[in-house]
Design a protein around this motif. Structure first.
Motif, PDB file in Angstrom:
ATOM      1  N   ALA A 122      14.810   1.071  -0.846  1.00  0.00           N
ATOM      2  CA  ALA A 122      13.408   1.932  -0.989  1.00  0.00           C
ATOM      3  C   ALA A 122      13.032   2.023   0.198  1.00  0.00           C
ATOM      4  CB  ALA A 122      13.031   1.301  -2.304  1.00  0.00           C
ATOM      5  N   THR A 123      12.599   3.134   0.320  1.00  0.00           N
ATOM      6  CA  THR A 123      11.820   3.270   1.765  1.00  0.00           C
ATOM      7  C   THR A 123      10.637   4.306   1.502  1.00  0.00           C
ATOM      8  OG1 THR A 123      13.185   5.186   2.251  1.00  0.00           O
ATOM      9  CG2 THR A 123      13.924   3.069   3.138  1.00  0.00           C
ATOM     10  N   LEU A 124       9.630   4.218   2.598  1.00  0.00           N
ATOM     11  CA  LEU A 124       8.596   5.305   2.632  1.00  0.00           C
ATOM     12  C   LEU A 124       8.736   6.362   3.869  1.00  0.00           C
ATOM     13  CD1 LEU A 124       5.536   2.886   2.250  1.00  0.00           C
ATOM     14  CD2 LEU A 124       6.075   5.023   1.052  1.00  0.00           C
ATOM     15  N   PRO A 125       8.554   7.505   3.824  1.00  0.00           N
ATOM     16  CA  PRO A 125       8.421   8.265   4.794  1.00  0.00           C
ATOM     17  C   PRO A 125       7.604   7.734   6.073  1.00  0.00           C
ATOM     18  CG  PRO A 125       7.790   9.547   2.998  1.00  0.00           C
ATOM     19  CD  PRO A 125       7.823   7.954   2.485  1.00  0.00           C
ATOM     20  N   LYS A 126       8.289   7.989   7.112  1.00  0.00           N
ATOM     21  CA  LYS A 126       7.566   7.805   8.528  1.00  0.00           C
ATOM     22  C   LYS A 126       6.214   8.302   8.519  1.00  0.00           C
ATOM     23  CE  LYS A 126      11.272   6.836  11.741  1.00  0.00           C
ATOM     24  NZ  LYS A 126      10.900   5.548  12.081  1.00  0.00           N
ATOM     25  N   GLY A 127       5.293   7.330   8.812  1.00  0.00           N
ATOM     26  CA  GLY A 127       3.709   7.601   8.981  1.00  0.00           C
ATOM     27  C   GLY A 127       2.897   7.755   7.634  1.00  0.00           C
ATOM     28  N   ALA A 128       3.645   7.278   6.580  1.00  0.00           N
ATOM     29  CA  ALA A 128       3.016   7.367   5.155  1.00  0.00           C
ATOM     30  C   ALA A 128       1.790   6.467   5.101  1.00  0.00           C
ATOM     31  CB  ALA A 128       3.947   7.088   4.217  1.00  0.00           C
ATOM     32  N   ALA A 129       0.868   6.672   4.513  1.00  0.00           N
ATOM     33  CA  ALA A 129      -0.557   6.185   4.250  1.00  0.00           C
ATOM     34  C   ALA A 129      -0.113   4.971   3.424  1.00  0.00           C
ATOM     35  CB  ALA A 129      -1.603   6.879   3.893  1.00  0.00           C
ATOM     36  N   ASP A 130      -0.750   4.044   3.270  1.00  0.00           N
ATOM     37  CA  ASP A 130      -0.759   2.656   2.438  1.00  0.00           C
ATOM     38  C   ASP A 130      -1.535   2.962   1.165  1.00  0.00           C
ATOM     39  OD1 ASP A 130      -0.734   0.330   1.146  1.00  0.00           O
ATOM     40  OD2 ASP A 130      -0.756  -1.043   2.641  1.00  0.00           O
ATOM     41  N   ALA A 131      -0.959   3.473   0.147  1.00  0.00           N
ATOM     42  CA  ALA A 131      -1.712   3.913  -1.124  1.00  0.00           C
ATOM     43  C   ALA A 131      -2.415   2.714  -1.747  1.00  0.00           C
ATOM     44  CB  ALA A 131      -0.792   4.596  -2.039  1.00  0.00           C
ATOM     45  N   LEU A 132      -1.817   1.577  -1.542  1.00  0.00           N
ATOM     46  CA  LEU A 132      -2.301   0.333  -2.359  1.00  0.00           C
ATOM     47  C   LEU A 132      -3.487  -0.240  -1.539  1.00  0.00           C
ATOM     48  CD1 LEU A 132      -1.803  -1.458  -4.611  1.00  0.00           C
ATOM     49  CD2 LEU A 132      -0.775  -2.808  -3.158  1.00  0.00           C
ATOM     50  N   ALA A 133      -3.631   0.047  -0.201  1.00  0.00           N
ATOM     51  CA  ALA A 133      -4.725  -0.246   0.603  1.00  0.00           C
ATOM     52  C   ALA A 133      -5.902   0.758   0.601  1.00  0.00           C
ATOM     53  CB  ALA A 133      -4.517  -0.267   2.172  1.00  0.00           C
ATOM     54  N   GLU A 134      -5.194   1.996   0.311  1.00  0.00           N
ATOM     55  CA  GLU A 134      -6.473   3.003  -0.055  1.00  0.00           C
ATOM     56  C   GLU A 134      -7.076   2.787  -1.297  1.00  0.00           C
ATOM     57  OE1 GLU A 134      -4.130   6.808   0.446  1.00  0.00           O
ATOM     58  OE2 GLU A 134      -4.434   6.798   2.304  1.00  0.00           O
ATOM     59  N   TYR A 135      -5.957   2.380  -2.408  1.00  0.00           N
ATOM     60  CA  TYR A 135      -6.702   2.033  -3.450  1.00  0.00           C
ATOM     61  C   TYR A 135      -7.841   1.126  -3.662  1.00  0.00           C
ATOM     62  CZ  TYR A 135      -7.226   0.533  -8.365  1.00  0.00           C
ATOM     63  OH  TYR A 135      -8.003   0.239  -9.597  1.00  0.00           O
ATOM     64  N   ASP A 136      -7.385  -0.149  -2.972  1.00  0.00           N
ATOM     65  CA  ASP A 136      -8.301  -1.203  -2.778  1.00  0.00           C
ATOM     66  C   ASP A 136      -9.556  -0.849  -2.112  1.00  0.00           C
ATOM     67  OD1 ASP A 136      -6.551  -3.093  -4.111  1.00  0.00           O
ATOM     68  OD2 ASP A 136      -5.739  -3.803  -2.110  1.00  0.00           O
ATOM     69  N   ALA A 137      -9.370   0.113  -1.043  1.00  0.00           N
ATOM     70  CA  ALA A 137     -10.532   0.551  -0.429  1.00  0.00           C
ATOM     71  C   ALA A 137     -11.795   1.347  -1.228  1.00  0.00           C
ATOM     72  CB  ALA A 137     -10.307   1.146   1.095  1.00  0.00           C
ATOM     73  N   SER A 138     -11.062   2.189  -1.929  1.00  0.00           N
ATOM     74  CA  SER A 138     -11.922   3.108  -2.715  1.00  0.00           C
ATOM     75  C   SER A 138     -12.602   2.468  -3.890  1.00  0.00           C
ATOM     76  CB  SER A 138     -11.041   4.477  -3.259  1.00  0.00           C
ATOM     77  OG  SER A 138      -9.937   3.918  -4.099  1.00  0.00           O
ATOM     78  N   HIS A 139     -11.881   1.327  -4.391  1.00  0.00           N
ATOM     79  CA  HIS A 139     -12.272   0.580  -5.644  1.00  0.00           C
ATOM     80  C   HIS A 139     -12.992  -1.069  -5.045  1.00  0.00           C
ATOM     81  CE1 HIS A 139      -9.579   3.384  -7.552  1.00  0.00           C
ATOM     82  NE2 HIS A 139     -10.253   3.318  -8.468  1.00  0.00           N
ATOM     83  N   GLY A 140     -13.427  -1.025  -4.095  1.00  0.00           N
ATOM     84  CA  GLY A 140     -14.070  -2.220  -3.876  1.00  0.00           C
ATOM     85  C   GLY A 140     -13.164  -3.361  -3.465  1.00  0.00           C
TER      86      GLY A 140
END
Length: 181
Positions: free
Chosen positions: A156-174
């Motif tokens: 299972a892979t992510l496209p090159k340069g994909a943002a980390d959605a888990l880190a973004e979730y954490d940042a937006s939810h404190g």
């Protein structure tokens, strides 16, 4: 096909591997492979919403199981048939857990698929004995599936340069998110 796999993420996930795994586990547990199972891969936000709604727990989790016909494993004489239910898996959480366990994201998601199917079949891990039984069975099922499978399972892979959605979730939810299993 009785196992439907839907990927709503940017992850490149081998849907056939999960369909094959679902059918194989149902067969091993003596549940008719004509029974219906849905596996849905989602981002952190949707699984966090489900986690809050159904478990009253905050933040994304790795896998959630939604049983339908409350099927149980067959007894060797009887094969159970019906709608097994739905699994929702978050590859982002799986990737984090895979890194901590020192194995691949694909292997972690396959383990979570088996874990979720066992929950759909009535297994749980509330007591230490239940945990030993369920975790031992899921490990045995995964290792046996990988041993008997003759083709390579794509990672299972992510496209090159994909943002980390888990880190973004954490940042937006404190931040401060806890992973529960």
């Amino acid at each position: 096909m009785s196992v439907e796999v839907t990927n709503e993420t940017i992850w490149d996930i081998d849907a056939k591997a999960f369909s094959d795994l679902g059918l194989w586990v149902m067969d091993q547990m003596r549940v008719s492979t004509q029974s219906d199972l849905t596996i849905l891969f989602v981002d952190p936000e949707p699984i966090a919403e489900l986690h809050e709604r159904w478990m009253s727990l905050e933040g994304p989790t790795d896998v959630m199981s939604f049983p339908m016909d409350e099927l149980r494993p067959g007894d060797g004489k009887t094969t159970m048939e019906g709608v097994l239910g739905d699994l929702v898996i978050c590859p982002w959480v799986a990737a984090q857990q895979a890194a901590a366990a020192d194995h691949s994201t694909m292997q972690e998601m396959m383990l979570l698929t088996i874990h979720g199917i066992l929950h759909l079949l009535g297994y749980d891990h509330v007591t230490p004995e239940q945990e030993r039984q369920m975790f031992g069975l899921q490990r045995q099922l995964l290792l046996t599936f990988l041993a008997v499978r003759r083709i390579t399972i794509e990672p299972a892979t992510l496209p090159k340069g994909a943002a980390d959605a888990l880190a973004e979730y954490d940042a937006s939810h404190g931040g401060g998110r806890q992973i529960t299993g």
